[in-house]
Design a protein around this motif. Structure first.
Motif, PDB file in Angstrom:
ATOM      1  N   ALA A 173      14.461   3.635  -5.971  1.00 39.48           N
ATOM      2  CA  ALA A 173      13.226   4.419  -5.857  1.00 39.48           C
ATOM      3  C   ALA A 173      12.209   3.741  -4.949  1.00 39.48           C
ATOM      4  O   ALA A 173      11.451   4.409  -4.231  1.00 39.48           O
ATOM      5  CB  ALA A 173      12.628   4.656  -7.232  1.00 39.48           C
ATOM      6  N   TYR A 174      12.195   2.397  -4.946  1.00 38.53           N
ATOM      7  CA  TYR A 174      11.241   1.670  -4.112  1.00 38.53           C
ATOM      8  C   TYR A 174      11.563   1.794  -2.624  1.00 38.53           C
ATOM      9  O   TYR A 174      10.737   1.422  -1.782  1.00 38.53           O
ATOM     10  CB  TYR A 174      11.216   0.196  -4.522  1.00 38.53           C
ATOM     11  N   GLN A 175      12.739   2.305  -2.298  1.00 37.98           N
ATOM     12  CA  GLN A 175      13.090   2.522  -0.898  1.00 37.98           C
ATOM     13  C   GLN A 175      12.638   3.889  -0.396  1.00 37.98           C
ATOM     14  O   GLN A 175      12.614   4.141   0.801  1.00 37.98           O
ATOM     15  CB  GLN A 175      14.595   2.374  -0.705  1.00 37.98           C
ATOM     16  N   CYS A 176      12.287   4.768  -1.308  1.00 36.78           N
ATOM     17  CA  CYS A 176      11.914   6.135  -0.933  1.00 36.78           C
ATOM     18  C   CYS A 176      10.491   6.187  -0.388  1.00 36.78           C
ATOM     19  O   CYS A 176       9.615   5.426  -0.801  1.00 36.78           O
ATOM     20  CB  CYS A 176      12.036   7.066  -2.134  1.00 36.78           C
ATOM     21  N   GLU A 177      10.272   7.116   0.517  1.00 39.36           N
ATOM     22  CA  GLU A 177       8.950   7.323   1.094  1.00 39.36           C
ATOM     23  C   GLU A 177       7.939   7.753   0.051  1.00 39.36           C
ATOM     24  O   GLU A 177       6.788   7.307   0.064  1.00 39.36           O
ATOM     25  CB  GLU A 177       9.044   8.388   2.196  1.00 39.36           C
ATOM     26  N   ALA A 178       8.329   8.620  -0.863  1.00 44.24           N
ATOM     27  CA  ALA A 178       7.368   9.229  -1.780  1.00 44.24           C
ATOM     28  C   ALA A 178       7.839   9.147  -3.223  1.00 44.24           C
ATOM     29  O   ALA A 178       9.042   9.144  -3.502  1.00 44.24           O
ATOM     30  CB  ALA A 178       7.133  10.698  -1.400  1.00 44.24           C
ATOM     31  N   LEU A 179       6.870   9.082  -4.122  1.00 37.65           N
ATOM     32  CA  LEU A 179       7.135   9.028  -5.562  1.00 37.65           C
ATOM     33  C   LEU A 179       6.244  10.049  -6.261  1.00 37.65           C
ATOM     34  O   LEU A 179       5.034  10.101  -6.026  1.00 37.65           O
ATOM     35  CB  LEU A 179       6.830   7.643  -6.128  1.00 37.65           C
ATOM     36  N   MET A 180       6.861  10.863  -7.110  1.00 39.24           N
ATOM     37  CA  MET A 180       6.121  11.806  -7.954  1.00 39.24           C
ATOM     38  C   MET A 180       6.513  11.489  -9.391  1.00 39.24           C
ATOM     39  O   MET A 180       7.684  11.608  -9.767  1.00 39.24           O
ATOM     40  CB  MET A 180       6.488  13.246  -7.605  1.00 39.24           C
ATOM     41  N   HIS A 206       0.667   4.011  -1.062  1.00 35.35           N
ATOM     42  CA  HIS A 206      -0.704   4.519  -1.078  1.00 35.35           C
ATOM     43  C   HIS A 206      -0.810   5.657  -2.093  1.00 35.35           C
ATOM     44  O   HIS A 206       0.120   6.441  -2.251  1.00 35.35           O
ATOM     45  CB  HIS A 206      -1.111   5.036   0.302  1.00 35.35           C
ATOM     46  N   VAL A 207      -1.963   5.734  -2.763  1.00 37.53           N
ATOM     47  CA  VAL A 207      -2.181   6.780  -3.765  1.00 37.53           C
ATOM     48  C   VAL A 207      -2.673   8.056  -3.086  1.00 37.53           C
ATOM     49  O   VAL A 207      -3.656   8.034  -2.355  1.00 37.53           O
ATOM     50  CB  VAL A 207      -3.220   6.337  -4.817  1.00 37.53           C
ATOM     51  N   TRP A 208      -1.986   9.156  -3.354  1.00 39.43           N
ATOM     52  CA  TRP A 208      -2.401  10.466  -2.855  1.00 39.43           C
ATOM     53  C   TRP A 208      -3.092  11.277  -3.945  1.00 39.43           C
ATOM     54  O   TRP A 208      -3.974  12.078  -3.660  1.00 39.43           O
ATOM     55  CB  TRP A 208      -1.187  11.228  -2.330  1.00 39.43           C
ATOM     56  N   ALA A 209      -2.664  11.108  -5.168  1.00 36.72           N
ATOM     57  CA  ALA A 209      -3.279  11.814  -6.299  1.00 36.72           C
ATOM     58  C   ALA A 209      -2.790  11.122  -7.579  1.00 36.72           C
ATOM     59  O   ALA A 209      -1.703  10.551  -7.595  1.00 36.72           O
ATOM     60  CB  ALA A 209      -2.895  13.294  -6.309  1.00 36.72           C
ATOM     61  N   PRO A 210      -3.600  11.144  -8.628  1.00 42.76           N
ATOM     62  CA  PRO A 210      -4.896  11.827  -8.735  1.00 42.76           C
ATOM     63  C   PRO A 210      -6.062  11.021  -8.180  1.00 42.76           C
ATOM     64  O   PRO A 210      -7.155  11.558  -8.031  1.00 42.76           O
ATOM     65  CB  PRO A 210      -5.043  12.017 -10.242  1.00 42.76           C
ATOM     66  N   GLY A 215      -8.606   1.052  -5.001  1.00 43.04           N
ATOM     67  CA  GLY A 215      -9.041  -0.169  -5.654  1.00 43.04           C
ATOM     68  C   GLY A 215      -8.397  -0.297  -7.025  1.00 43.04           C
ATOM     69  O   GLY A 215      -7.628   0.569  -7.469  1.00 43.04           O
ATOM     70  N   ALA A 216      -8.712  -1.393  -7.706  1.00 42.85           N
ATOM     71  CA  ALA A 216      -8.208  -1.576  -9.071  1.00 42.85           C
ATOM     72  C   ALA A 216      -8.684  -0.426  -9.949  1.00 42.85           C
ATOM     73  O   ALA A 216      -9.783   0.111  -9.766  1.00 42.85           O
ATOM     74  CB  ALA A 216      -8.706  -2.909  -9.625  1.00 42.85           C
ATOM     75  N   CYS A 217      -7.847  -0.015 -10.896  1.00 39.65           N
ATOM     76  CA  CYS A 217      -8.211   1.093 -11.778  1.00 39.65           C
ATOM     77  C   CYS A 217      -9.164   0.600 -12.862  1.00 39.65           C
ATOM     78  O   CYS A 217      -8.797  -0.262 -13.669  1.00 39.65           O
ATOM     79  CB  CYS A 217      -6.964   1.693 -12.421  1.00 39.65           C
ATOM     80  N   PRO A 218     -10.385   1.117 -12.927  1.00 37.42           N
ATOM     81  CA  PRO A 218     -11.343   0.649 -13.929  1.00 37.42           C
ATOM     82  C   PRO A 218     -10.919   0.967 -15.362  1.00 37.42           C
ATOM     83  O   PRO A 218     -11.305   0.265 -16.296  1.00 37.42           O
ATOM     84  CB  PRO A 218     -12.642   1.374 -13.557  1.00 37.42           C
ATOM     85  N   LEU A 219     -10.108   2.020 -15.544  1.00 31.80           N
ATOM     86  CA  LEU A 219      -9.647   2.344 -16.894  1.00 31.80           C
ATOM     87  C   LEU A 219      -8.686   1.287 -17.413  1.00 31.80           C
ATOM     88  O   LEU A 219      -8.546   1.096 -18.624  1.00 31.80           O
ATOM     89  CB  LEU A 219      -8.958   3.712 -16.902  1.00 31.80           C
ATOM     90  N   LEU A 220      -8.018   0.580 -16.481  1.00 30.63           N
ATOM     91  CA  LEU A 220      -7.082  -0.472 -16.864  1.00 30.63           C
ATOM     92  C   LEU A 220      -7.760  -1.833 -16.923  1.00 30.63           C
ATOM     93  O   LEU A 220      -7.564  -2.588 -17.877  1.00 30.63           O
ATOM     94  CB  LEU A 220      -5.921  -0.521 -15.863  1.00 30.63           C
ATOM     95  N   THR A 221      -8.587  -2.141 -15.925  1.00 27.68           N
ATOM     96  CA  THR A 221      -9.148  -3.492 -15.818  1.00 27.68           C
ATOM     97  C   THR A 221     -10.414  -3.702 -16.642  1.00 27.68           C
ATOM     98  O   THR A 221     -10.725  -4.827 -17.002  1.00 27.68           O
ATOM     99  CB  THR A 221      -9.460  -3.820 -14.349  1.00 27.68           C
ATOM    100  N   GLN A 222     -11.136  -2.612 -16.932  1.00 26.65           N
ATOM    101  CA  GLN A 222     -12.413  -2.764 -17.636  1.00 26.65           C
ATOM    102  C   GLN A 222     -12.395  -2.160 -19.040  1.00 26.65           C
ATOM    103  O   GLN A 222     -13.435  -1.959 -19.650  1.00 26.65           O
ATOM    104  CB  GLN A 222     -13.538  -2.139 -16.807  1.00 26.65           C
ATOM    105  N   SER A 223     -11.215  -1.847 -19.523  1.00 31.88           N
ATOM    106  CA  SER A 223     -11.074  -1.317 -20.869  1.00 31.88           C
ATOM    107  C   SER A 223      -9.693  -1.655 -21.400  1.00 31.88           C
ATOM    108  O   SER A 223      -8.722  -1.687 -20.650  1.00 31.88           O
ATOM    109  CB  SER A 223     -11.265   0.213 -20.862  1.00 31.88           C
ATOM    110  N   ARG A 262       2.835   7.589  -1.708  1.00 33.81           N
ATOM    111  CA  ARG A 262       3.701   7.559  -0.534  1.00 33.81           C
ATOM    112  C   ARG A 262       3.476   6.264   0.239  1.00 33.81           C
ATOM    113  O   ARG A 262       2.421   5.629   0.110  1.00 33.81           O
ATOM    114  CB  ARG A 262       3.418   8.742   0.389  1.00 33.81           C
ATOM    115  N   LYS A 263       4.449   5.912   1.075  1.00 34.98           N
ATOM    116  CA  LYS A 263       4.284   4.771   1.967  1.00 34.98           C
ATOM    117  C   LYS A 263       3.368   5.125   3.134  1.00 34.98           C
ATOM    118  O   LYS A 263       2.763   4.248   3.746  1.00 34.98           O
ATOM    119  CB  LYS A 263       5.646   4.296   2.465  1.00 34.98           C
TER     120      LYS A 263
END
Length: 338
Positions: A173-180, A206-210, A215-223, A262-263
């Motif tokens: 999966a890490y070789q694929c262009e896109a991940l859903m 790179h994050v396309w959505a949501p 940057g770092a996710c505040p829901l993970l790093t600050q809670s 996606r890459k």
């Protein structure tokens, strides 16, 4: 913004035809509900257990209950991806742990791609090939390896409610262009997905959505308790509502956690995303938003006379006249939903 999703008519027709093979109709609400409860009880007693596809009761439950609900969720994710051009340039889909192929069925409604489905059970393939004739898979296989990837740069690796069973994505999966990736909106699965997001960023995705930022996710790093999940309204047809009357579970709204990555880097989005429900507090209403690594809240002060409740998961335009007080962005004019 339309956050209401229903079952596509062709899905409903296929479900009806499949149920007929068990001598059932969509109107047999009590019998359908009985099968749903049987499978639900099985999963409660065997949270790590494999779906008992060999049992006709499980097949019926998936057809009449889980497929419609997951189809609404996955259609919402697909539409969000289409808005951002996420699927542009892709040609192939590898659907891991496909089950009843709900994710591929939904994606194929608008994306004419080549679909390879990985599923160890044979029963889902028989049901799809017999009753969902609008969908054609290139192949159904039991296992997959990197050697089978024909063109990773044009391939989407699709994981729908299957990552929860794995410690990590498979190597190919890490070789694929896109991940859903779509997962249950539980705290455990949601936070696991946020950790995977960080790992994928470190690997060059790179994050396309949501998300609208990388940057770092505040829901993970600050809670230690928060997790990211979306919510939609489910417009259930009458037969589903009749069946649901026999069940303890009600589904007027549905939640899910997901990632589209996606890459290739997406176009920048000047927007924030609402990631929390309205919190009613003394003197103000608040909703958590995400636009950076900071944990922030929009705040409507009651004395300002502005009231607004924004649907969870939507993108909003940030006004320039917000007043920042600690982690609050105090609203002086109505927020525009994009």
């Amino acid at each position: 913004m339309n956050r209401h999703f229903s079952i596509p008519k062709n899905f409903e027709d296929s479900i009806s035809a499949a149920l007929a093979s068990y001598k059932l109709t969509l109107q047999d609400s009590k019998t359908l509900a009985k099968h749903v409860l049987t499978l639900s009880d099985y999963f409660i007693q065997n949270p790590e257990g494999m779906t008992p596809w060999h049992e006709s009761s499980a097949q019926i439950a998936y057809l009449c209950y889980y497929l419609p609900l997951n189809a609404a969720r996955l259609r919402a994710i697909t539409i969000e991806g289409e808005k951002r051009g996420f699927f542009d340039g892709l040609e192939e889909v590898i659907d891991f742990g496909a089950g009843l192929a709900t994710a591929s069925l939904c994606l194929a409604e608008s994306q004419k791609l080549q679909y390879t489905l990985i599923e160890t059970a044979s029963e889902p393939q028989k049901l799809i090939e017999t009753y969902f004739k609008d969908f054609t898979a290139r192949e159904w296989i039991r296992t997959f390896s990197a050697a089978r990837l024909k063109n990773p740069r044009k391939t989407l690796a699709l994981f729908s409610y299957s990552l929860t069973e794995l410690a990590d994505l498979p190597d190919w999966a890490y070789q694929c262009e896109a991940l859903m990736i779509a997962e249950p909106s539980t705290q455990q699965d949601g936070r696991k997905l946020l950790q995977l997001r960080q790992k994928l960023l470190e690997k060059g995705y790179h994050v396309w959505a949501p998300c609208t930022h990388e940057g770092a996710c505040p829901l993970l790093t600050q809670s230690k308790n928060d997790w990211c999940h979306d919510r939609i309204h489910f417009d259930a047809p009458p037969w589903f509502q009749k069946m649901e009357e026999q069940l303890p579970m009600k589904n007027r709204t549905l939640t899910m956690s997901y990632l589209l990555m996606r890459k290739t880097k997406p176009a920048a989005i000047k927007a924030a995303r609402v990631v929390g429900d309205t919190l009613k507090e003394k003197g103000k209403d608040r909703q958590m938003i995400c636009q950076s690594p900071e944990r922030e809240f929009l705040a409507w002060m009651h004395k300002a006379g502005i009231q607004q409740e924004i649907p969870r998961g939507v993108l909003i335009e940030m006004p320039e006249d917000l007043q920042k007080v600690s982690n609050e962005l105090r609203v002086k004019s109505e927020i525009k939903i994009l």
